[in-house]
Design a protein around this motif. Structure first.
Motif, mmCIF file in Angstrom:
data_model
loop_
_atom_site.group_PDB
_atom_site.id
_atom_site.type_symbol
_atom_site.label_atom_id
_atom_site.label_comp_id
_atom_site.label_asym_id
_atom_site.label_seq_id
_atom_site.Cartn_x
_atom_site.Cartn_y
_atom_site.Cartn_z
ATOM 1 N N PHE A 128 -14.335 12.721 -16.979
ATOM 2 C CA PHE A 128 -15.500 13.514 -16.439
ATOM 3 C C PHE A 128 -15.746 14.808 -17.385
ATOM 4 C CE2 PHE A 128 -17.180 16.814 -13.865
ATOM 5 C CZ PHE A 128 -18.147 16.217 -13.206
ATOM 6 N N LEU A 129 -14.475 15.476 -17.799
ATOM 7 C CA LEU A 129 -14.484 16.703 -18.752
ATOM 8 C C LEU A 129 -15.258 16.659 -19.776
ATOM 9 C CD1 LEU A 129 -10.902 17.899 -17.721
ATOM 10 C CD2 LEU A 129 -12.983 19.022 -16.968
ATOM 11 N N ASP A 130 -15.239 15.523 -20.557
ATOM 12 C CA ASP A 130 -15.835 15.078 -21.862
ATOM 13 C C ASP A 130 -17.274 15.478 -21.819
ATOM 14 O OD1 ASP A 130 -13.264 14.448 -22.363
ATOM 15 O OD2 ASP A 130 -13.550 12.150 -22.320
ATOM 16 N N ASP A 131 -17.973 15.016 -20.839
ATOM 17 C CA ASP A 131 -19.604 15.297 -20.753
ATOM 18 C C ASP A 131 -20.230 16.644 -19.861
ATOM 19 O OD1 ASP A 131 -22.248 14.927 -21.005
ATOM 20 O OD2 ASP A 131 -22.109 12.875 -20.154
ATOM 21 N N PRO A 132 -20.342 17.724 -20.730
ATOM 22 C CA PRO A 132 -20.961 18.629 -19.800
ATOM 23 C C PRO A 132 -21.936 18.321 -19.082
ATOM 24 C CG PRO A 132 -21.599 19.059 -22.170
ATOM 25 C CD PRO A 132 -20.542 17.805 -21.715
ATOM 26 N N LEU A 133 -22.830 17.401 -19.262
ATOM 27 C CA LEU A 133 -24.021 17.210 -18.312
ATOM 28 C C LEU A 133 -23.812 16.750 -16.851
ATOM 29 C CD1 LEU A 133 -27.279 16.632 -18.581
ATOM 30 C CD2 LEU A 133 -26.716 14.217 -19.010
ATOM 31 N N ARG A 134 -22.401 16.354 -16.780
ATOM 32 C CA ARG A 134 -22.102 15.859 -15.556
ATOM 33 C C ARG A 134 -21.869 16.741 -14.442
ATOM 34 N NH1 ARG A 134 -17.393 11.562 -17.750
ATOM 35 N NH2 ARG A 134 -18.951 9.813 -18.165
ATOM 36 N N VAL A 135 -21.772 18.473 -14.936
ATOM 37 C CA VAL A 135 -22.024 19.321 -13.955
ATOM 38 C C VAL A 135 -23.432 19.272 -13.210
ATOM 39 C CG1 VAL A 135 -22.044 21.939 -13.830
ATOM 40 C CG2 VAL A 135 -20.351 20.600 -15.442
ATOM 41 N N LEU A 136 -24.419 19.287 -14.116
ATOM 42 C CA LEU A 136 -25.636 19.105 -13.653
ATOM 43 C C LEU A 136 -25.957 17.923 -12.813
ATOM 44 C CD1 LEU A 136 -25.828 21.084 -16.142
ATOM 45 C CD2 LEU A 136 -28.484 20.715 -15.959
ATOM 46 N N ARG A 137 -25.373 16.861 -13.346
ATOM 47 C CA ARG A 137 -25.655 15.683 -12.653
ATOM 48 C C ARG A 137 -25.030 15.691 -11.051
ATOM 49 N NH1 ARG A 137 -27.261 10.918 -14.298
ATOM 50 N NH2 ARG A 137 -25.648 9.551 -13.404
ATOM 51 N N VAL A 138 -23.848 16.138 -11.023
ATOM 52 C CA VAL A 138 -23.084 16.243 -9.582
ATOM 53 C C VAL A 138 -23.955 17.196 -8.612
ATOM 54 C CG1 VAL A 138 -21.158 17.116 -8.389
ATOM 55 C CG2 VAL A 138 -20.885 15.823 -10.415
ATOM 56 N N ALA A 139 -24.552 18.236 -9.169
ATOM 57 C CA ALA A 139 -25.398 19.226 -8.633
ATOM 58 C C ALA A 139 -26.671 18.540 -8.076
ATOM 59 C CB ALA A 139 -25.641 20.406 -9.329
ATOM 60 N N GLN A 140 -27.131 17.687 -8.995
ATOM 61 C CA GLN A 140 -28.451 16.962 -8.651
ATOM 62 C C GLN A 140 -27.791 16.102 -7.416
ATOM 63 O OE1 GLN A 140 -30.025 13.193 -8.718
ATOM 64 N NE2 GLN A 140 -29.040 13.649 -11.022
ATOM 65 N N PHE A 141 -26.967 15.275 -7.586
ATOM 66 C CA PHE A 141 -26.736 14.180 -6.702
ATOM 67 C C PHE A 141 -26.432 14.898 -5.503
ATOM 68 C CE2 PHE A 141 -25.478 11.096 -10.228
ATOM 69 C CZ PHE A 141 -26.600 10.326 -9.966
ATOM 70 N N PHE A 142 -25.889 15.860 -5.371
ATOM 71 C CA PHE A 142 -25.617 16.628 -4.132
ATOM 72 C C PHE A 142 -26.831 17.409 -3.362
ATOM 73 C CE2 PHE A 142 -24.465 20.764 -1.811
ATOM 74 C CZ PHE A 142 -23.766 20.212 -0.669
ATOM 75 N N SER A 143 -27.740 17.656 -4.306
ATOM 76 C CA SER A 143 -29.141 18.022 -3.629
ATOM 77 C C SER A 143 -29.963 16.851 -2.882
ATOM 78 C CB SER A 143 -29.962 18.759 -4.619
ATOM 79 O OG SER A 143 -30.427 17.803 -5.577
ATOM 80 N N ARG A 144 -29.743 15.737 -3.557
ATOM 81 C CA ARG A 144 -30.585 14.523 -3.295
ATOM 82 C C ARG A 144 -29.880 13.866 -2.077
ATOM 83 N NH1 ARG A 144 -30.772 10.922 -8.470
ATOM 84 N NH2 ARG A 144 -31.621 9.234 -6.621
ATOM 85 N N LEU A 145 -28.328 13.731 -2.189
ATOM 86 C CA LEU A 145 -27.548 13.024 -1.004
ATOM 87 C C LEU A 145 -27.357 14.053 0.165
ATOM 88 C CD1 LEU A 145 -25.565 10.942 -3.512
ATOM 89 C CD2 LEU A 145 -27.388 10.060 -2.314
ATOM 90 N N SER A 146 -27.467 15.103 0.052
ATOM 91 C CA SER A 146 -27.231 15.997 1.275
ATOM 92 C C SER A 146 -27.793 15.682 2.409
ATOM 93 C CB SER A 146 -27.781 17.583 0.980
ATOM 94 O OG SER A 146 -29.144 17.346 0.601
ATOM 95 N N ILE A 147 -29.072 15.005 2.368
ATOM 96 C CA ILE A 147 -29.466 14.311 3.622
ATOM 97 C C ILE A 147 -28.521 13.420 4.465
ATOM 98 C CG2 ILE A 147 -31.782 14.673 2.888
ATOM 99 C CD1 ILE A 147 -31.951 11.845 2.366
ATOM 100 N N PHE A 148 -27.709 12.911 3.530
ATOM 101 C CA PHE A 148 -26.552 11.859 4.141
ATOM 102 C C PHE A 148 -25.395 12.696 4.564
ATOM 103 C CE2 PHE A 148 -29.290 9.079 1.757
ATOM 104 C CZ PHE A 148 -29.750 8.295 2.606
ATOM 105 N N ASN A 149 -25.464 13.856 4.344
ATOM 106 C CA ASN A 149 -23.954 14.859 4.484
ATOM 107 C C ASN A 149 -23.164 14.523 3.564
ATOM 108 O OD1 ASN A 149 -25.096 16.239 6.850
ATOM 109 N ND2 ASN A 149 -24.757 14.297 8.083
ATOM 110 N N PHE A 150 -23.459 14.324 2.243
ATOM 111 C CA PHE A 150 -22.442 14.251 1.251
ATOM 112 C C PHE A 150 -21.835 15.601 0.862
ATOM 113 C CE2 PHE A 150 -23.918 9.862 0.639
ATOM 114 C CZ PHE A 150 -22.822 9.471 -0.200
ATOM 115 N N TYR A 151 -20.733 15.622 0.400
ATOM 116 C CA TYR A 151 -19.964 16.735 -0.103
ATOM 117 C C TYR A 151 -19.408 16.269 -1.399
ATOM 118 C CZ TYR A 151 -15.377 14.923 1.564
ATOM 119 O OH TYR A 151 -14.315 14.369 1.338
#
Length: 400
Positions: A128-151
């Protein structure tokens, strides 16, 4: 050779969401074999192919070795001997590392299905540490999946902080940043995307234009509530993007913005830096220039201001724009703005005036004798001013 459905399609199907795009993984094949089957190769870095019939993407199983900076700083190894488990290991989070074969059997070596049930966003491995884009991807998934109460799992969040503490984020391309931001703005909780980036110390590197106000509770409240209102009234993503830009450098709150157009240039430079499409750039530029017109309006006859704005927006040729502007005005009128009383006229009243114009045919405004262009233009302008004044007297001035 085996084919597996992987990634977002599997994740969304398990969550009961509509599956839009399907990505397929090919295990046990070669480049030549794919070509011989009629698949068309695309892309320069990875052997990705388009199915000759369905036009869906098929990529060969691969492993990756970090050898540089950013999203493209990898050596990709493709082989017919690369296993399904090895390919899934390189993926970002467990809920994206699930595969399903043609018989409907799930392959889940990293616990993605359990994480879906437990509503947790967790990294697959330390790669996971190898790709900095994953920081944005996790934030993006959190915003989209928050309706399902993901953390976000605490260990994953620690890895995001580690990436943010380096200079790796600076190597993410503008296109990749915008791609994740666009998806987040399209979610039901877009403000959470920026909040996660702030908490893991990535916001100041990705979006320095807005990172400052997270230390100001009042500004943050207005920012998050504005985006929430935009979701509630079902605004499109272009409107949400302009709302986001309204908070750059305290833009529409700051006297400096109105006294120095250099701030507007900075906002427009941001649009270019992010390489957003013209529809975003043009709406953003048009909206801020209209804000200037409203702020500096000195007259008492609002009909001149309204007709000037309608002409400036060019709603006569682009009628759909009026709805975007009205949505923006509905939201920003709740913000602590200068000359706030003027925004009162740019809400539903603007729409009503616009609709009146379009109910009147030009033959009732211009006679057959009017053959000169400037005469026709003046008659139409006078008619519009007359309609606006009458409307303001009957519907606005009495109640305001």
């Amino acid at each position: 050779m085996k084919f597996y459905l992987v990634g977002g399609a599997v994740r969304d199907n398990l969550l009961g969401l509509h599956v839009r795009d399907k990505d397929w993984l090919v295990v046990g094949s070669t480049y030549k074999k794919m070509i011989s089957l009629g698949f068309k190769p695309v892309g320069n870095y990875f052997p990705v192919f388009i199915h000759p019939v369905t036009k869906e993407e098929y990529s060969m199983a691969r492993t990756e070795i970090k050898n540089g900076h950013g999203y493209n700083g990898f050596i990709c190894c493709f082989s017919k001997h690369t296993s399904l488990k090895e390919d899934l290991y390189r993926r970002d989070i467990t809920i994206n590392a699930i595969a399903i074969d043609k018989y409907g059997f799930y392959y889940d070596p990293y616990g993605g299905i359990d994480d879906l049930k437990n509503r947790v966003i967790r990294h697959v491995s330390l790669s996971f540490l190898d790709d900095p884009l994953r920081v944005l991807r996790v934030a993006q998934f959190f915003s989209r999946l928050s309706i399902f109460n993901f953390y976000i799992h605490k260990n994953t969040f620690c890895l995001m902080e580690n990436i943010s503490s380096t200079n790796e984020l600076y190597f993410i391309s503008s296109e990749r940043i915008w791609n994740e931001t666009e998806k987040a703005l399209n979610s039901l909780n877009p403000s959470l995307y920026f909040l996660v980036l702030y908490k893991c110390n990535a916001l100041k590197k990705i979006f320095p234009e807005i990172s400052f106000f997270y230390n100001n509770k009042k500004l943050y409240y207005y920012f998050s509530s504005s985006l929430k209102k935009s979701v509630l009234i079902n605004s499109d993503i272009e409107v949400r993007f302009v709302l986001m830009c309204c908070f750059f450098y305290e833009t529409i709150f700051s006297d400096i913005f109105y006294k120095n157009k250099n701030i507007l240039n900075k906002v427009l430079f941001f649009c270019k830096r992010l390489k957003v499409s013209n529809k975003f750039f043009n709406l953003c530029k048009l909206f801020f220039l209209v804000i200037y017109k409203i702020y500096f309006y000195k007259g008492k006859d609002y009909s001149f201001m309204l007709i000037d704005i309608l002409n400036y927006i060019d709603i006569w040729r682009k009628p759909k724009l009026i709805y975007k502007f009205i949505t923006l005005m509905k939201i920003i009128k709740y913000l602590p703005l200068k000359n706030k009383n003027i925004y009162f006229f740019l809400d539903d009243h603007l729409l009503n005036i616009f609709l009146i114009f379009f109910r009147v045919e030009s033959k009732y405004i211009v006679s057959k004798k009017d053959i000169k262009g400037f005469i026709i233009k003046k008659k139409i302008q006078d008619f519009r001013l007359k309609i606006i004044r009458k409307y303001l007297i009957l519907n606005v001035i009495k109640t305001y």
